[in-house]
Design an enzyme around this catalytic site. Structure first.
Site, mmCIF file in Angstrom:
data_model
loop_
_atom_site.group_PDB
_atom_site.id
_atom_site.type_symbol
_atom_site.label_atom_id
_atom_site.label_comp_id
_atom_site.label_asym_id
_atom_site.label_seq_id
_atom_site.Cartn_x
_atom_site.Cartn_y
_atom_site.Cartn_z
ATOM 1 N N HIS A 184 36.021 47.856 29.384
ATOM 2 C CA HIS A 184 35.917 46.633 28.585
ATOM 3 C C HIS A 184 37.164 46.459 27.709
ATOM 4 C CE1 HIS A 184 31.620 47.311 29.478
ATOM 5 N NE2 HIS A 184 31.490 46.006 29.331
ATOM 6 N N ASP A 255 32.614 43.277 38.227
ATOM 7 C CA ASP A 255 32.259 43.423 36.828
ATOM 8 C C ASP A 255 32.857 42.230 36.081
ATOM 9 O OD1 ASP A 255 31.125 44.598 34.602
ATOM 10 O OD2 ASP A 255 32.046 46.552 34.916
#
Length: 478
Positions: A184, A255
């Site tokens: 992330h 993702d």
């Protein structure tokens, strides 16, 4: 320049968008009618089961066969139960129990909850082999550190979800378990040989390649496989390895493209979308921070940068996936509290809890990963008249805590306690001067405080894990 409507519809058919709030904005429904593949729901979209069911029904007014996705892993990553904690233990607990039928049954129960909520694509299970004890993003989301154990439970989890008619999405290909950074926030690198990758990280994906309806790509760099790119942008990873070698013919989901491991690597979300589709991805999760304007920017980039034949191939797979989910199966009858029963089986007690009755419970403040979000955890909801205090270890005083406890023993509750020197030091100081037990609700480690009377490992921090730990200590309310 105006975008050709047919190409725009194809581009929309590769996207999972998102929005804030418990009601869908007009653009989110309109885009579904114009061809958008679907939406991903996050905690901000969830208040209670009835509200989620109403929301998904609202979305399907835009298109009945829309894909509605969610990250519902059980354990530490839950969206449906983000306000209370999951009623199911997560993968680490299921791996510790090592009962494949239990894993299958738990995931079937999760699937039944999703069907009731109107969700047809679960971005789960996590099938990464967690070989890095300090992995900041996988940890208890993994079934374990043994590739063959993870492979067996990956297969059981996929079978459980899909037996209910919810598509499973095994993640994060080709394996996020050896990373010590969070994709992330940056682009992690797993610098190992193909031989190690084949033996350590790939067995779970090989185990589900013939059954899982979807596989999620990871924003991680594996130089021996992907070169300088993340796997999401790698033809060698997605086409050559996943499709050709492992034989996967389902939907490749990315993702979230807003993550730094993708967006920063490509120069923005629209550019990341083009690179992912070009590499072989079919369904692009844009992320949680999505607006109508962002969707249109991504569509424009896709139309300009991806051949129509590649879009047609991706949309055909996504449409087939949506069609498969259109007929939910009948949920099996489950007697009793399945999640709590499973969590109880995962508890491990070292030492003796006999001297820990009527304690002061000290919970060590813990951060959370972006994947987890802010979800309640710990023993507090389950304690029967037992006092709990929460402290930040770095600023806590062992002397003050022992004085506050008085004649009561102390039970310290933490997550990944070993990772912070201040946590370890506080626990050691307390146990040197007082009767202390420790409850570890994160990924288990080899660290043990020298003088603690008991060390309880739950293999996760879900609501069910907390209740099972409180019961093991004899502290649970009836």
């Amino acid at each position: 320049m105006a975008i050709d409507p047919a190409l725009r519809r194809l581009a929309l058919g590769t996207l999972l968008a998102a929005f804030k709030g418990g009601n869908a904005p007009g653009w989110a429904v309109t885009l579904l009618g114009e061809g958008l593949a679907g939406h991903t729901l996050f905690g901000t979209n969830v208040a209670d089961p009835a509200q989620v069911a109403a929301l998904t029904a609202q979305l399907r007014e835009g298109r009945p066969d829309a894909l509605i996705a969610i990250d519902e892993e059980g354990g530490d990553v839950t969206r449906l139960a983000h306000r209370t904690g999951s009623p199911y233990p997560g993968n680490a607990a299921l791996g510790a129990v090592d009962d494949e039928e239990l894993t299958r049954t738990v995931y079937a129960a999760i699937g039944a909850d999703l069907v009731s909520a109107g969700v047809n694509l679960d971005l789960a299970p996590t099938v990464d082999v967690n070989t890095a004890d300090d992995n900041p993003i996988i940890g208890t989301r993994s079934f374990g550190a043994d590739p063959q154990l993870v492979a067996r439970h990956a297969r059981a989890a996929v079978d459980g979800l899909q037996s209910i008619g919810v598509a499973a999405c095994a993640k994060h290909f080709p394996g996020h378990g050896a990373t010590v950074t969070d994709s992330h926030l940056s682009l992690p690198t797993v610098d190992v040989t193909r031989e190690i990758l084949d033996a350590r990280d790939l067995p779970p994906f090989a185990a589900v390649a013939g059954t899982a309806k979807a596989v999620m790509s990871a924003h991680i760099r594996v130089p021996a496989l992907t070169g300088d790119d993340p796997a999401t942008f790698s033809t060698a990873a997605l086409q050559d390895l996943l499709r050709s070698t492992l034989g996967f013919d389902g939907v490749i989901v990315t993702d979230a493209l807003e993550m730094a491991g993708a967006a920063a690597a490509a120069g923005g979300i629209p550019q990341a979308a083009v690179r992912a589709l070009t590499a072989g991805a079919d369904l692009l999760c844009i992320g949680a921070e999505v607006t109508h304007e962002l969707v249109e920017a991504v569509v424009a980039a896709i139309v300009a940068g991806v051949p129509a034949a590649r879009l047609e191939e991706a949309v055909a797979r996504n449409t087939a996936l949506a069609s498969w989910t259109a007929f939910p199966r009948t949920a099996p009858s489950v007697a009793g509290d399945l999640g709590l029963a499973a969590a109880r089986r995962a508890v491990r007690v070292e030492g003796s809890v006999n001297d820990l009755s009527s304690p002061l419970v000290v919970q060590l403040a813990s951060g959370h990963s972006i994947a987890e979000g802010v979800v309640p955890w710990g023993l507090a909801p389950h304690l029967d008249g037992v006092e709990q205090v929460e402290v930040v270890a770095a600023s806590a005083s062992a002397a003050q805590l022992t004085a506050h406890a008085g004649s009561r023993p102390i039970v310290v509750v933490g997550r990944h306690t070993h990772r912070q020197e201040s946590n370890r030091a506080l626990v050691e100081q307390l146990s040197a001067a007082h009767t202390v037990g420790v409850v570890e609700m994160g990924w288990p480690s080899t660290w043990r405080p020298a003088r603690a009377r008991a060390f309880v490992t739950t293999h996760g921090a879900s609501l069910a894990n907390g209740r099972a730990a409180a019961e093991a200590l004899g502290l649970a309310a009836l």
